[in-house]
Design a protein around this motif. Structure first.
Motif, short mmCIF file in Angstrom:
data_model
loop_
_atom_site.label_atom_id
_atom_site.label_comp_id
_atom_site.label_asym_id
_atom_site.label_seq_id
_atom_site.Cartn_x
_atom_site.Cartn_y
_atom_site.Cartn_z
N GLY A 342 0.80 -1.23 0.00
CA GLY A 342 0.00 0.00 0.00
C GLY A 342 0.82 1.27 0.00
O GLY A 342 0.41 2.28 0.57
N PHE A 343 1.98 1.24 -0.65
CA PHE A 343 2.75 2.48 -0.84
C PHE A 343 1.86 3.49 -1.58
O PHE A 343 1.05 3.09 -2.42
N PRO A 344 1.98 4.80 -1.32
CA PRO A 344 1.10 5.78 -1.96
C PRO A 344 1.05 5.60 -3.48
O PRO A 344 2.10 5.55 -4.13
N GLY A 345 -0.15 5.47 -4.00
CA GLY A 345 -0.33 5.36 -5.45
C GLY A 345 -0.21 3.94 -5.97
O GLY A 345 -0.44 3.68 -7.16
N GLU A 346 0.13 2.99 -5.11
CA GLU A 346 0.24 1.60 -5.58
C GLU A 346 -1.15 1.10 -6.00
O GLU A 346 -2.12 1.31 -5.27
N THR A 347 -1.20 0.43 -7.15
CA THR A 347 -2.48 -0.13 -7.60
C THR A 347 -2.53 -1.61 -7.25
O THR A 347 -1.49 -2.21 -6.92
N TYR A 348 -3.72 -2.19 -7.37
CA TYR A 348 -3.85 -3.62 -7.07
C TYR A 348 -2.98 -4.44 -8.02
O TYR A 348 -2.34 -5.41 -7.62
N GLU A 349 -2.93 -4.00 -9.28
CA GLU A 349 -2.11 -4.74 -10.27
C GLU A 349 -0.64 -4.70 -9.85
O GLU A 349 0.08 -5.69 -9.97
N GLU A 350 -0.20 -3.55 -9.36
CA GLU A 350 1.21 -3.45 -8.93
C GLU A 350 1.44 -4.31 -7.68
O GLU A 350 2.49 -4.95 -7.55
N PHE A 367 8.90 -10.28 6.31
CA PHE A 367 8.41 -9.27 7.25
C PHE A 367 7.57 -8.31 6.43
O PHE A 367 8.09 -7.62 5.55
N THR A 368 6.28 -8.31 6.69
CA THR A 368 5.37 -7.54 5.84
C THR A 368 4.77 -6.38 6.63
O THR A 368 4.40 -6.54 7.79
N PHE A 369 4.70 -5.23 5.99
CA PHE A 369 4.21 -4.02 6.66
C PHE A 369 3.23 -3.29 5.77
O PHE A 369 3.45 -3.21 4.56
N ILE A 370 2.21 -2.72 6.39
CA ILE A 370 1.36 -1.80 5.64
C ILE A 370 2.04 -0.44 5.70
O ILE A 370 2.54 -0.03 6.76
N TYR A 371 2.08 0.24 4.57
CA TYR A 371 2.74 1.55 4.50
C TYR A 371 2.21 2.49 5.59
O TYR A 371 1.01 2.58 5.82
N LYS A 381 4.10 13.09 1.37
CA LYS A 381 3.43 14.17 0.63
C LYS A 381 2.76 13.64 -0.64
O LYS A 381 2.14 14.40 -1.39
N MET A 382 2.88 12.35 -0.91
CA MET A 382 2.30 11.80 -2.15
C MET A 382 0.83 11.47 -1.95
O MET A 382 0.40 11.18 -0.84
N ASP A 383 0.09 11.48 -3.06
CA ASP A 383 -1.32 11.09 -3.02
C ASP A 383 -1.46 9.63 -2.61
O ASP A 383 -0.74 8.78 -3.14
N ASP A 384 -2.38 9.37 -1.74
CA ASP A 384 -2.52 8.00 -1.22
C ASP A 384 -4.00 7.63 -1.19
O ASP A 384 -4.63 7.60 -0.14
N PRO A 385 -4.57 7.35 -2.39
CA PRO A 385 -6.03 7.24 -2.47
C PRO A 385 -6.63 5.91 -1.98
O PRO A 385 -7.82 5.84 -1.75
N ILE A 386 -5.81 4.88 -1.82
CA ILE A 386 -6.40 3.57 -1.47
C ILE A 386 -6.80 3.55 0.01
O ILE A 386 -5.97 3.83 0.89
N PRO A 387 -8.06 3.20 0.30
CA PRO A 387 -8.49 3.19 1.71
C PRO A 387 -7.76 2.14 2.53
O PRO A 387 -7.34 1.10 2.00
#
Ligand code: 5AD
Ligand code: SF4
Length: 489
Positions: A342-350, A367-371, A381-387
């Motif tokens: 879930g890095f800002p702007g990451e899409t499901y396809e990515e 080791f997995t982390f949510i952004y 400062k990047m757009d992060d639209p994914i809920p």
């Protein structure tokens, strides 16, 4: 860039404070002081905590793990993700309640959170019970800072805040009171120059600076002489080791030199950035028996676009090339990694490209982390639209995929005999010792294989701190169980 070496002169000055603090602390508490140092976060930070404990020991402190018993409580914090920060604020809040009945108690907050201005301001305003806040660059001045607290009591409510901003220092010769008697972290460098766009580390730990190889090798020799059986060379990006030194070793040279020291021990290293993980490094691992055949190589994402937005300086293809080369040169090598979902702007396809990468590499664990947005970083400062709920679903999906492909490595171990470094007592968890009834009087021990897998087995406590051979019989829940083959009694 100016890196200052803190050597004998300045440490002598701290020694004088240590001596005075011995008396001042005894006077304040009316008994020999008990200290608690609680470290959060990475192995570097744990090593910093061990240095704080080393200095406190020289001031006459004994140690406790319980804040209720502590006269001095120091929280050595981590700033990498927000949820860890929130947790620490909760813990500090609870600690300050202790002061209601014990006004003389001292509470300190240091480490990566404390180094950030907005955090030290929050503590100043909202946590009046905290006496001392100090940043990552002044750790070695703990004696002086405590002395200031202990001698300025005339003021109504005296507090010390010391969080200078600088490129960083190297303090040689600090005492280290290690938490563990078997495995030791050995810092080879401090700071980071990479500026991955999500990461707060360069902002709180300063620029990359390497210790001299002679100092590192001397410390490694001492650890081996003290009976340590595993040495982990530590740095935010160990592959950059030595780039700031003249006429000294590169990381592969240093690793090989440590691995060739006499004695029976293992060498590991953390963390290796894929950007400059060279074939030369892989060749050193392949030809040096004491270096564990396990590489923690954080990939973060499997998408080239996301990797670029993260400022990682490698592509998926380059990463896979180095993995392929390592597999060729080091039979049975295992890989582990860190992943950000879930890095800002990451899409499901990515995100699915990350899933396909973990399948392609085959990591023994992840080791997995949510952004988590971090103040002062470019990604914040990047757009992060994914809920958030959507990111959580991706995260769960990743865990499921990893479960399916990671357990394979554990199952493949069943039937083999592995050399295991026995680290301590194990716990009976989730029936992992199923099939091995544990009778009264028997002890479950735990250790790790060279490739980093946890193994539980029954054996005498005297084996703790020794290498043993274990026949692996069961694999479940990210652990192995087995039967001791050597050194049974
Ligand atoms: N959000 C989520 N995870 C992060 N990490 C570092 N910064 C962040 C962040 N802002 C993870 C990376 C790194 C590991 C130590 O922590 O995966 O490798
Ligand atoms: Fe956390 Fe990074 Fe600091 Fe380690 S260096 S404690 S991971 S913020």
């Amino acid at each position: 860039m100016e890196i200052r070496y803190i050597r004998d002169m300045e440490l002598q000055a701290q020694k004088a404070f240590i001596e005075e603090n011995r008396l001042l602390l005894q006077k304040r508490f009316g008994h020999p002081p008990r200290a608690m140092v609680k470290s959060f976060g990475c192995a570097q930070n744990v090593n910093d905590g061990e240095k704080l404990a080393g200095m406190l020991q020289q001031m006459g402190c004994s140690f406790t793990e319980s804040v209720e018993e502590a006269d001095i409580a120091i929280y050595n914090t981590c700033a990498v993700r927000e949820n860890a920060e929130q947790k620490v604020f909760g813990i500090i809040g609870q600690a300050t309640h202790q002061k209601a009945s014990r006004r003389e108690m001292l509470i300190g907050v240091c480490g990566c959170m404390a180094q950030q201005e907005h955090v030290s301001e929050k503590i100043r305003k909202s946590f009046p019970g905290v006496d001392l806040v100090f940043g990552t660059h002044v750790l070695h001045t703990l004696p002086e800072l405590l002395h200031r607290l202990l001698t300025d009591e005339g003021k109504k409510r005296h507090r010390v805040f010391e969080t200078p901003v600088c490129d960083g220092v190297i303090a040689e010769g600090l005492p280290t009171l290690r938490e563990d008697g078997v495995r030791a972290g050995l810092p080879i460098m401090y700071g980071c120059n990479n500026f991955c766009t999500y990461c707060v580390v360069p902002l709180v730990r300063g620029r990359e600076r390497s210790r001299r190889s002679a100092d590192i090798l001397a410390e490694a020799r001492q650890l081996i002489a003290d009976g340590y059986k595993e040495i982990t060379l530590l740095g935010q990006n160990v592959n950059s080791y030595g780039k700031d030194l003249q006429d000294d070793m590169s990381f592969p040279e240093l690793l090989e030199a440590v691995g060739n020291l006499p004695g029976d021990f293992w060498v590991r290293f953390m963390t290796s950035h894929p950007r400059d993980c060279t074939r030369e490094l892989i060749d050193v691992i392949a030809r040096t028996p004491k270096i564990c055949k396990h590489i923690h190589l954080p990939v973060q994402s499997g998408s080239d676009r996301v990797l670029q937005a993260m400022n990682r300086h490698y592509t998926r293809g380059q990463y896979l090339d180095i993995v392929r080369y390592a597999r060729e040169k080091i039979p049975g090598v295992s890989f582990t990694s860190d992943i950000i979902v879930g890095f800002p702007g990451e899409t499901y396809e990515e995100f699915l490209e990350t899933v396909s990468l973990i399948k392609e590499v085959g990591y023994s664990s992840l080791f997995t982390f949510i952004y988590s947005p971090r103040e002062g970083t470019r990604a914040a400062k990047m757009d992060d639209p994914i809920p958030a709920a959507e990111k959580s679903r991706w995260f769960q999906q990743l865990l499921e995929e990893q479960k399916a492909c990671g357990m394979r490595f554990y199952e493949e171990e069943v039937g083999s005999v592995r050399r295991v470094l026995c680290e301590g007592k194990g716990k009976l968890k989730n029936g992992i010792l199923e099939g091995h009834p544990v009778s009264e009087g028997q002890t479950v021990l735990m250790g790790r294989t060279e490739r980093g897998m946890v193994v539980d087995f029954i054996g005498a406590p005297a084996l703790i701190g020794q290498f043993v051979d274990v026949q692996i019989t069961t694999a479940a829940n990210w652990a192995l169980a087995g039967i001791l083959q050597t050194g049974k009694e």
